[in-house]
Design an enzyme around this catalytic site. Structure first.
Site, PDB file in Angstrom:
ATOM      1  N   LYS A 176       0.838  -1.165  -0.051  1.00  0.00           N
ATOM      2  CA  LYS A 176       0.167   0.086  -0.044  1.00  0.00           C
ATOM      3  C   LYS A 176       0.938   1.118   0.126  1.00  0.00           C
ATOM      4  O   LYS A 176       2.021   1.181   0.514  1.00  0.00           O
ATOM      5  CB  LYS A 176      -0.812   0.185   1.282  1.00  0.00           C
ATOM      6  CG  LYS A 176      -0.205   0.048   2.513  1.00  0.00           C
ATOM      7  CD  LYS A 176       0.210   1.387   3.251  1.00  0.00           C
ATOM      8  CE  LYS A 176       0.843   1.465   4.445  1.00  0.00           C
ATOM      9  NZ  LYS A 176       1.723   2.462   4.665  1.00  0.00           N
ATOM     10  N   ASP A 228      -2.229  -1.134  10.491  1.00  0.00           N
ATOM     11  CA  ASP A 228      -2.422  -0.975   8.859  1.00  0.00           C
ATOM     12  C   ASP A 228      -3.024  -2.414   8.592  1.00  0.00           C
ATOM     13  O   ASP A 228      -3.374  -2.400   7.470  1.00  0.00           O
ATOM     14  CB  ASP A 228      -1.047  -0.853   8.235  1.00  0.00           C
ATOM     15  CG  ASP A 228      -0.470   0.444   8.158  1.00  0.00           C
ATOM     16  OD1 ASP A 228       0.530   0.498   7.724  1.00  0.00           O
ATOM     17  OD2 ASP A 228      -1.383   1.254   8.354  1.00  0.00           O
TER      18      ASP A 228
HETATM   19  C1  LIG Z   1       2.594   4.819   9.381  1.00  0.00           C
HETATM   20  C2  LIG Z   1       1.554   3.664   8.962  1.00  0.00           C
HETATM   21  O1  LIG Z   1       2.010   2.772   8.369  1.00  0.00           O
HETATM   22  C3  LIG Z   1       0.457   4.393   7.765  1.00  0.00           C
HETATM   23  O2  LIG Z   1      -0.211   3.547   7.247  1.00  0.00           O
HETATM   24  C4  LIG Z   1       0.702   3.358   9.890  1.00  0.00           C
HETATM   25  O3  LIG Z   1      -0.101   4.577  10.762  1.00  0.00           O
HETATM   26  C5  LIG Z   1       1.386   2.639  10.945  1.00  0.00           C
HETATM   27  O4  LIG Z   1       0.806   1.101  10.921  1.00  0.00           O
HETATM   28  P1  LIG Z   1       1.626  -0.056  11.515  1.00  0.00           P
HETATM   29  O5  LIG Z   1       3.068  -0.100  10.959  1.00  0.00           O
HETATM   30  O6  LIG Z   1       0.840  -1.167  11.375  1.00  0.00           O
HETATM   31  O7  LIG Z   1       1.843   0.465  12.975  1.00  0.00           O
HETATM   32  P2  LIG Z   1       1.651  -0.606  14.518  1.00  0.00           P
HETATM   33  O8  LIG Z   1       2.644  -1.543  14.111  1.00  0.00           O
HETATM   34  O9  LIG Z   1       0.392  -0.735  14.852  1.00  0.00           O
HETATM   35  O10 LIG Z   1       2.585   0.466  15.411  1.00  0.00           O
HETATM   36  C6  LIG Z   1       3.824   0.646  15.280  1.00  0.00           C
HETATM   37  C7  LIG Z   1       4.122   1.758  16.417  1.00  0.00           C
HETATM   38  O11 LIG Z   1       3.769   3.007  15.437  1.00  0.00           O
HETATM   39  C8  LIG Z   1       3.178   3.829  16.500  1.00  0.00           C
HETATM   40  N1  LIG Z   1       1.727   4.314  15.871  1.00  0.00           N
HETATM   41  C9  LIG Z   1       1.118   3.536  14.989  1.00  0.00           C
HETATM   42  C10 LIG Z   1      -0.284   3.912  14.240  1.00  0.00           C
HETATM   43  C11 LIG Z   1      -0.681   4.988  14.856  1.00  0.00           C
HETATM   44  N2  LIG Z   1      -1.718   5.489  14.531  1.00  0.00           N
HETATM   45  N3  LIG Z   1       0.003   5.776  15.719  1.00  0.00           N
HETATM   46  C12 LIG Z   1       1.009   5.396  16.460  1.00  0.00           C
HETATM   47  O12 LIG Z   1       1.613   6.090  17.293  1.00  0.00           O
HETATM   48  C13 LIG Z   1       2.923   3.381  17.978  1.00  0.00           C
HETATM   49  O13 LIG Z   1       4.156   3.580  18.415  1.00  0.00           O
HETATM   50  C14 LIG Z   1       3.105   1.777  17.552  1.00  0.00           C
HETATM   51  O14 LIG Z   1       3.667   1.286  18.598  1.00  0.00           O
HETATM   52  N1  LIG Z   2       5.844 -10.900   7.230  1.00  0.00           N
HETATM   53  C1  LIG Z   2       6.539  -9.795   7.246  1.00  0.00           C
HETATM   54  N2  LIG Z   2       6.999  -9.056   6.407  1.00  0.00           N
HETATM   55  C2  LIG Z   2       7.638  -7.773   6.339  1.00  0.00           C
HETATM   56  N3  LIG Z   2       7.962  -7.245   7.479  1.00  0.00           N
HETATM   57  C3  LIG Z   2       7.885  -8.232   8.839  1.00  0.00           C
HETATM   58  C4  LIG Z   2       7.339  -9.315   8.592  1.00  0.00           C
HETATM   59  N4  LIG Z   2       6.851  -9.906   9.696  1.00  0.00           N
HETATM   60  C5  LIG Z   2       7.531  -9.070  10.559  1.00  0.00           C
HETATM   61  N5  LIG Z   2       7.999  -7.950   9.976  1.00  0.00           N
HETATM   62  C6  LIG Z   2       8.716  -7.149  10.788  1.00  0.00           C
HETATM   63  O1  LIG Z   2       8.056  -5.742  10.754  1.00  0.00           O
HETATM   64  C7  LIG Z   2       8.674  -4.724  10.587  1.00  0.00           C
HETATM   65  C8  LIG Z   2       7.885  -3.531   9.538  1.00  0.00           C
HETATM   66  O2  LIG Z   2       7.903  -4.326   8.658  1.00  0.00           O
HETATM   67  P1  LIG Z   2       6.830  -3.881   7.254  1.00  0.00           P
HETATM   68  O3  LIG Z   2       7.537  -4.173   6.044  1.00  0.00           O
HETATM   69  O4  LIG Z   2       5.680  -3.934   7.615  1.00  0.00           O
HETATM   70  O5  LIG Z   2       7.206  -2.353   7.398  1.00  0.00           O
HETATM   71  P2  LIG Z   2       6.477  -1.271   6.567  1.00  0.00           P
HETATM   72  O6  LIG Z   2       6.490  -1.337   5.247  1.00  0.00           O
HETATM   73  O7  LIG Z   2       7.069   0.145   7.232  1.00  0.00           O
HETATM   74  O8  LIG Z   2       5.055  -1.346   7.209  1.00  0.00           O
HETATM   75  P3  LIG Z   2       4.113  -0.152   7.641  1.00  0.00           P
HETATM   76  O9  LIG Z   2       3.925   0.702   6.136  1.00  0.00           O
HETATM   77  O10 LIG Z   2       2.914  -0.669   7.980  1.00  0.00           O
HETATM   78  O11 LIG Z   2       4.929   0.772   8.700  1.00  0.00           O
HETATM   79  C9  LIG Z   2       9.977  -4.985  10.208  1.00  0.00           C
HETATM   80  O12 LIG Z   2      11.018  -4.821  11.321  1.00  0.00           O
HETATM   81  C10 LIG Z   2      10.128  -6.446   9.724  1.00  0.00           C
HETATM   82  O13 LIG Z   2      11.139  -7.177  10.306  1.00  0.00           O
END
Ligand SMILES: C[C@](O)(CO)[C@H](O)COP(=O)(O)OP(=O)(O)OC[C@H]1O[C@@H](n2ccc(N)nc2=O)[C@H](O)[C@@H]1O
Ligand SMILES: Nc1ncnc2c1ncn2[C@@H]1O[C@H](COP(=O)(O)OP(=O)(O)OP(=O)(O)O)[C@@H](O)[C@H]1O
Length: 273
Positions: A9, A132
């Site tokens: 996404k 997400d």
């Molecule tokens: C940045 C985005 O990827 C945009 O789509 C999302 O807001 C984050 O989604 P995500 O990676 O699935 O986030 P999560 O894994 O649920 O949260 C990771 C960390 O990001 C912060 N977090 C996340 C989402 C949100 N609305 N507020 C936050 O402050 C929190 O510290 C949380 O512990």
């Molecule tokens: N199946 C997986 N695929 C990718 N990352 C994973 C998975 N499982 C655990 N992780 C861990 O999750 C963390 C975030 O990975 P991801 O690729 O989802 O990041 P991101 O693309 O920044 O996601 P978001 O946009 O939701 O923040 C990484 O530190 C990764 O090691």
């Protein structure tokens, strides 16, 4: 043997509206899936195994494993599959790779066992896996509020080509959110205009910004270099989610391809889907 596609996404804009007592932030964002995807192979087995093609992901920390464990907690059914994920979505790139894998596997496992969880239960379970994750249960184009779990899926979605530049650095989402200060917050009424631009990608691109992107630009010189290079070439680049990837609507010129090669940046040509 089952083969599933797990789409990435981008965030067509992301604004932070406030900070909640639990540390999460209230946001307004436009989620959109793209054609870039991971390929997940699932084989029913007598055991539970999750592996990926990426050395960056430790098996025991794989969000898909957490997904299987949560499914068992909620249904009493222990899903026994050998799962292999071919990672094409760059890790820690703001493209939702892990979240997409979790939602894709959750949907499959629920259907495999004749849907013991209702759609509402799936969305609630998904939210507990990550902010997400719920979006990827349906995909397409959606407005996200709350922490990103209050979703309004739109009938219409875009199909324009985009290109993504990934500077090969993984960014921790929590680190970026932790740098939000009160003056970076947006009032929801100040971005009402967005609602009237949801069927015109050109107009939308004129208005969108990403509050997290501004933090990433200041904290990661590699991302700042990607952004400035693209701006210098006349593009309007936007950081996706919490980065590190940057996207542009359109197709890259040869000059962009050459610069990415020279800099060692990963150039991904894909499309909104
Ligand atoms: C940045 C985005 O990827 C945009 O789509 C999302 O807001 C984050 O989604 P995500 O990676 O699935 O986030 P999560 O894994 O649920 O949260 C990771 C960390 O990001 C912060 N977090 C996340 C989402 C949100 N609305 N507020 C936050 O402050 C929190 O510290 C949380 O512990
Ligand atoms: N199946 C997986 N695929 C990718 N990352 C994973 C998975 N499982 C655990 N992780 C861990 O999750 C963390 C975030 O990975 P991801 O690729 O989802 O990041 P991101 O693309 O920044 O996601 P978001 O946009 O939701 O923040 C990484 O530190 C990764 O090691």
């Amino acid at each position: 043997m089952y083969k599933l596609e797990s789409p990435a996404k981008i965030n067509l804009g992301l604004w932070v509206l406030g900070k909640r007592p639990d540390g999460y932030h209230e946001i307004f964002t436009i989620f959109h899936t793209i054609s870039l995807h991971d390929r997940i192979t699932i084989k029913p087995s007598y055991t539970q195994k999750v592996e990926t093609s990426s050395p960056l992901i430790k098996s025991e920390e794989n969000i898909v494993l957490k997904t299987l464990q949560k499914f068992e907690e909620w249904t009493g059914i222990k899903p026994e599959f050998e799962i292999f994920i071919e990672k094409n979505i760059p890790v820690g790139a703001g493209l939702g790779g892990g979240s997409s894998n979790a939602a894709t596997v959750l949907k499959f496992v629920n259907e495999f066992y004749n849907s013991p969880l209702s759609e509402d239960e799936l969305f609630t379970l998904a939210t507990q896996l990550g902010a997400d994750v719920p979006f990827f249960l349906k995909g397409g184009m959606a407005l996200g509020e709350g922490i990103g779990e209050k979703l309004k899926f739109l009938e219409k979605s875009f199909s324009e080509d985009i290109f993504i530049i990934y500077p090969n650095i993984q960014i921790k989402t929590s680190e970026v959110y932790s740098k939000i200060t009160p003056e970076m917050l947006t009032k929801k009424e100040d971005i009402h205009i967005i609602d009237s631009l949801l069927d015109d990608i050109e107009k939308l691109m004129e208005y969108i910004e990403n509050t997290l992107g501004k933090i990433v630009e200041e904290s990661y010189p590699q991302v700042k270099e990607v952004l400035n290079t693209l701006r210098f070439m006349g593009y309007k680049p936007v950081v996706s989610g919490s980065g590190s990837s940057v996207f542009v609507v359109g197709t890259p010129t040869e000059k962009v391809e050459k610069i990415c090669q020279f800099k060692g940046w990963k150039l991904i040509k894909t499309a909104l889907k």
